[in-house]
Scaffold this active site. Structure first.
Site, PDB file in Angstrom:
ATOM      1  N   ASP A 422       0.839  -1.192   0.000  1.00 54.79           N
ATOM      2  CA  ASP A 422       0.000   0.000   0.000  1.00 54.79           C
ATOM      3  C   ASP A 422       0.876   1.245   0.000  1.00 54.79           C
ATOM      4  O   ASP A 422       1.851   1.340   0.761  1.00 54.79           O
ATOM      5  CB  ASP A 422      -0.904  -0.013   1.225  1.00 54.79           C
ATOM      6  CG  ASP A 422      -1.752   1.241   1.339  1.00 54.79           C
ATOM      7  OD1 ASP A 422      -2.693   1.386   0.538  1.00 54.79           O
ATOM      8  OD2 ASP A 422      -1.452   2.076   2.211  1.00 54.79           O
ATOM      9  N   GLY A 423       0.534   2.215  -0.852  1.00 59.25           N
ATOM     10  CA  GLY A 423       1.356   3.411  -0.987  1.00 59.25           C
ATOM     11  C   GLY A 423       1.460   4.209   0.287  1.00 59.25           C
ATOM     12  O   GLY A 423       2.543   4.691   0.643  1.00 59.25           O
ATOM     13  N   ASP A 440       0.066   9.071  -8.330  1.00 58.55           N
ATOM     14  CA  ASP A 440      -0.701   8.876  -9.556  1.00 58.55           C
ATOM     15  C   ASP A 440      -1.859   7.920  -9.287  1.00 58.55           C
ATOM     16  O   ASP A 440      -1.957   6.837  -9.866  1.00 58.55           O
ATOM     17  CB  ASP A 440       0.211   8.331 -10.657  1.00 58.55           C
ATOM     18  CG  ASP A 440      -0.467   8.299 -12.013  1.00 58.55           C
ATOM     19  OD1 ASP A 440      -1.492   8.991 -12.174  1.00 58.55           O
ATOM     20  OD2 ASP A 440       0.001   7.563 -12.902  1.00 58.55           O
TER      21      ASP A 440
END
Length: 889
Positions: A422-423, A440
């Protein structure tokens, strides 16, 4: 249906098979729900509103099915109906998913976005068959299970009476004593004494021990509770199987083969047990047909090919995060996840704008972080600036796998580092520093995506940036006009950025791009790209001259200079603004149908009795607070699917544990007798248990109110717990955060699970009229239209008292077989259990429906998590007060 038609109790193997079938229904419902929701998200281009609509329709229709099931207690062939419905439940999801994939484009048109009203109606129609059938089947299961508890009762003291006398069987004219004198009562006692050994209390004027309605009421409550627990356990098994096994190995139709086969086999076993040969044959034929489809056909491949007609499907797969399809058309690859295009090999504008607006600010950057989107080609475009390393964080491993297979050039450079997580979790945990961070991700259409647009996340990004580093992200689209909804969306993002960074720059490209830094930001992007000697195909001086024209830049400054709320983790207003912007694309109006639904809901809520109201409030709390806990988990830890699956499984386990804990036996098999009768109740040690039936009923209502107050206290204290966890989690103690949220989830679910069987006991208790009367039987008018009666002894009541005995009609309607009162009351117990189960399941599902729909789509973004928790606390506190007041009547 008469008392004589009451089916035999499903004891032993049949009873176990019945509960196993209910567990199979629970597993099938969870798996079908997850698969159908993923398919409908792909069909309707899902956002938070679409998610809420689908889940709300699911729960609403299941509640409607439970309400319709209230008539199932009068069915002549309840077991046969149960088996037939189980067969339907097994097959329906397979047909629904296939038709949904095939007919979506035929109904709405290829590439056309489905509107809000169309989404409501289409999802309603798709879900209706399965959901109504599953809700009806739950109520029917309670009716069948209660049949196992209802046993014929006679006026003697034996708990297991022998063959009925001829008069009781309707053979001949009954010659029964009349209750006009004490010697008649004594004669009846003597007759009872001859049929069974003396009971405790005889010889002291207390009369013989009787079985009474309390055993039926407890049996009804017990049957409802067992069905509820079996359903919860099945849901646990189905959810865990889907989350950790099936979704990683099979396509959607392949996943549905498992619950279909399980339910067909259980239906066949029940048909064999109950001697339903026709249903057994149908189940066997369907099992053979299903095996043939699995072996000989690939239904999912066929449905996908029809869905993407005109394109060559080169890849399709399931991951925990969605369904991914890769198509090829004239050399162009398109990646579609959950119905939304995410990557295209011929999308130069998106890739170059995403990269060059940010990189032109720091053309000498050495390390760059890309949160999502690296597979699309942004990582390779960044390498043109001579960076030392590009770290690409991608949540879905299937996208990375498909990218390596079909777009190898985008990921082959050794300077590109892929991280599968997970970012936001990566940003929290990493100790590396970056010159540029490019986020993004799609627009904040869900609370999960909104996490990348909050003040807290921007502060976390600032921590990993070097001095003067730049953050970049895109939001919305600008086509020379800014609507009020878009302006509010952009303003909120701009104001939120200002809480973390000194400087911001808004660029009206294809998307509206936001740049933020504590260092300088430059509008002369074309000059800086040329100075760095970076080759571009589209984003050049001519393109930028039109894009960054003074009037367009001024339009952005004016649009983002308005007032709007800050977007925070626990007050995610930005995704609410996005939903308003999305809904503005469709013509919406409040019509007659919407008004009718609101009136029906209002009438239903006003007419709710105390116990169903408590279940409604707890259902609302269960869905609403589970949304809060899942949102908190994603914010504090990240959207890691396996951990989220564990949280959901823990919730279902808590429901089952709470229900099991509340189903402890009282006074042996059942509750004690009504006040006024000399019926004694014994515990397992053979000693008298003092509580009367009336006292037990009062105690159950008090316990139900206490549970409602406990849920209210939990909801009120939850925001404080989450704030404390946010401070702890910020120090990197993620295991503690996981454990704490899992424990909170289990506690919430256990409290909710305890309410359902307890509410069943309250609902099956006698009315106030029953408690005032010393007779253990319901009012005579429910028992048929005969003039033959039998006196029921109630103890040593004086013979001149009107309550010394009660004439109870014995003969049923003409043409029907007569029976003793206990058989008819057994039928009452079945109908009582069916009606009770219907009321409780309906209240539970409607409460859960509103709890799933309102907090996630409206309340949390508008008033924030703390206010939503307090609202849920108030609702459950009111329900507790209503239950207590009903206890005093």
């Amino acid at each position: 249906m008469t008392a004589a038609d009451t089916p035999p109790p499903p004891a032993g193997r049949a009873s176990r098979l019945l509960l196993l079938a209910v567990g199979g229904l629970g597993a099938a419902a969870v798996i079908a729900q997850l698969v159908l929701m993923r398919e409908m998200l792909a069909a309707f281009a899902g956002n938070e509103m679409v998610l809420g609509i689908i889940l709300g329709n699911w729960l609403l229709l299941t509640g409607a099915g439970a309400w319709l099931g209230r008539a199932s207690g009068r069915l002549r062939n309840r077991e046969g109906a149960f088996i037939a419905a189980l067969i339907f439940i097994a097959i329906a999801p397979l047909v629904q998913v296939f038709l949904l994939s095939v007919l979506r484009n035929a109904v709405f048109g290829r590439g056309i976005q489905v509107g809000l009203i169309e989404t409501v109606l289409a999802s309603f129609a798709v879900l209706l068959p399965f959901c109504v059938a599953s809700g009806w089947l739950l109520t029917l299961a309670c009716s069948v299970a209660t049949g196992g508890e209802a046993r014929p009762i006679s006026t003697d003291a034996s708990p297991h009476p022998g063959p009925l006398p001829a008069q009781a069987r309707g053979e001949g004219t009954p010659q029964l004593p009349q209750p006009s004198a004490p010697d008649n009562l004594g004669a009846l006692k003597a007759r009872d004494s001859s049929l069974s050994p003396p009971q405790r209390g005889e010889g002291r004027g207390e009369g013989p021990r009787q079985l009474n309605r309390s055993s039926f009421d407890e049996g009804a409550a017990s049957g409802i509770g067992r069905v509820y627990v079996a359903d919860c356990i099945g849901s646990i098994a189905g959810g865990a199987l889907f989350s950790f096994v099936l979704v990683r190995l099979f396509d959607h139709l392949g996943i549905l083969y498992f619950p279909a086969m399980l339910n067909l086999l259980l239906a066949g076993a029940l048909a064999m047990c109950f001697g339903r040969k026709l249903l057994l044959g149908i189940a066997a034929v369907l099992v053979a047909a299903l095996v043939g489809v699995i072996v000989l056909a690939n239904a999912d491949a066929l449905a996908t090919a029809i869905q993407f007609e005109g394109q060559h499907v080169v890849f399709r797969g399931n991951s925990p995060y969605g369904k991914l399809v890769v198509t090829e058309s004239f050399g162009q690859y398109n990646f579609i996840e959950n119905g939304l295009p995410i990557i295209s090999t011929d999308n130069t504008q998106q890739v170059e704008e995403t990269v060059h607006y940010a990189m032109a600010q720091r053309p000498g950057a050495r390390r760059v972080l890309v949160v999502c989107g690296g597979v699309s080609g942004t990582a390779r475009e960044i390498l043109k600036y001579g960076v030392a390393e590009v770290t690409c964080v991608e949540l879905d491993p299937l996208i990375i796998e498909a990218g390596r297979r079909f777009l190898p050039a985008n990921l082959s450079d050794p300077r590109i580092k892929l991280v599968n997580t997970d970012g936001r979790l990566f940003v929290k945990q990493t100790s590396d520093r970056y010159d540029v961070v490019i986020v993004d991700v799609p627009d904040p259409s869900t609370s999960q995506l909104n996490r990348f647009y909050t003040a807290e996340f921007f502060g976390e990004v600032k921590r990993v940036l070097t001095d003067g580093g730049v953050l970049s992200f895109g939001l919305g689209r600008y086509a020379d006009y800014v609507s009020p909804e878009l302006a509010r969306l952009l303003t909120s993002a701009r104001r939120t950025l200002d809480t973390a960074f000194k400087n911001t720059l808004v660029i009206p490209g294809g998307r509206v791009f936001f740049l933020a830094s504590d260092g300088p930001l430059h509008e002369d992007i074309a000059t800086r790209i040329e100075a760095a000697a970076v080759p571009t195909r589209l984003v050049n001086r001519h393109y930028l001259k039109a894009t960054l024209a003074p009037d367009r830049m001024e339009d952005m400054r004016r649009a983002t200079g308005q007032s709007a709320a800050l977007n925070r983790d626990f007050s995610p207003v930005l995704y609410y603004y996005h939903l308003l912007h999305w809904m503005n694309q469709f013509k919406l109006r409040f019509g007659l149908l919407e008004a009718a639904l609101l009136v029906l809901l209002a009438v239903y809520l006003v007419r709710l009795r105390a116990a169903p109201l408590a279940v409604f409030a707890s259902g609302f709390a269960a869905s609403g607070l589970e949304v809060v806990l899942l949102l908190a988990f994603q914010i504090l830890y990240g959207s890691v699917y396996q951990q989220l699956g564990i949280i959901v499984t823990v919730f279902m386990a808590g429901l089952a544990a709470g229900a099991l804990g509340m189903m402890r036996p009282e006074c042996g098999r059942g509750l004690s007798a009504p006040t006024g009768s000399n019926v004694t109740c014994h515990n397992s040690r053979g000693t008298e248990a003092p509580p009367t039936f009336n006292q037990a009923s009062v105690r159950h209502r008090r316990q139900l109110a206490q549970l409602a107050f406990a849920i209210a206290a939990f909801a009120a204290l939850l925001p404080l717990c989450l704030m404390a966890l946010a401070r702890v989690g910020g120090n990197g103690r993620f295991f503690l955060v996981q454990t704490a949220i899992a424990l909170l989830t289990f506690l919430l679910a256990a409290l909710v699970g305890m309410q359902f069987p307890l509410a069943g006991r309250v609902c099956t208790a006698p009315t106030s009229r029953d408690r005032r009367s010393p007779s253990p039987w319901p009012s005579p008018h429910r028992m048929g239209r005969g003039n033959t009666s039998v006196p029921i002894a109630t103890g040593s009541t004086p013979s001149d008292s009107p309550d010394s005995a009660q004439n109870v009609p014995l003969a049923p309607a003409e043409g029907e077989r007569a029976g003793v009162r206990g058989q008819s009351d057994g039928m009452d117990s079945v109908e009582n259990a069916t009606a009770t189960a219907s009321r409780l399941y309906t209240a539970d599902f409607i409460g859960a429906c509103l709890g799933a729909l309102l907090p996630s789509t409206l309340l949390i973004p508008l008033i924030g998590v703390p206010a939503v928790c307090l609202l849920i606390a108030a609702l459950n506190a009111v329900a507790g007060v209503v239950v207590l007041r009903s206890n005093r009547k």
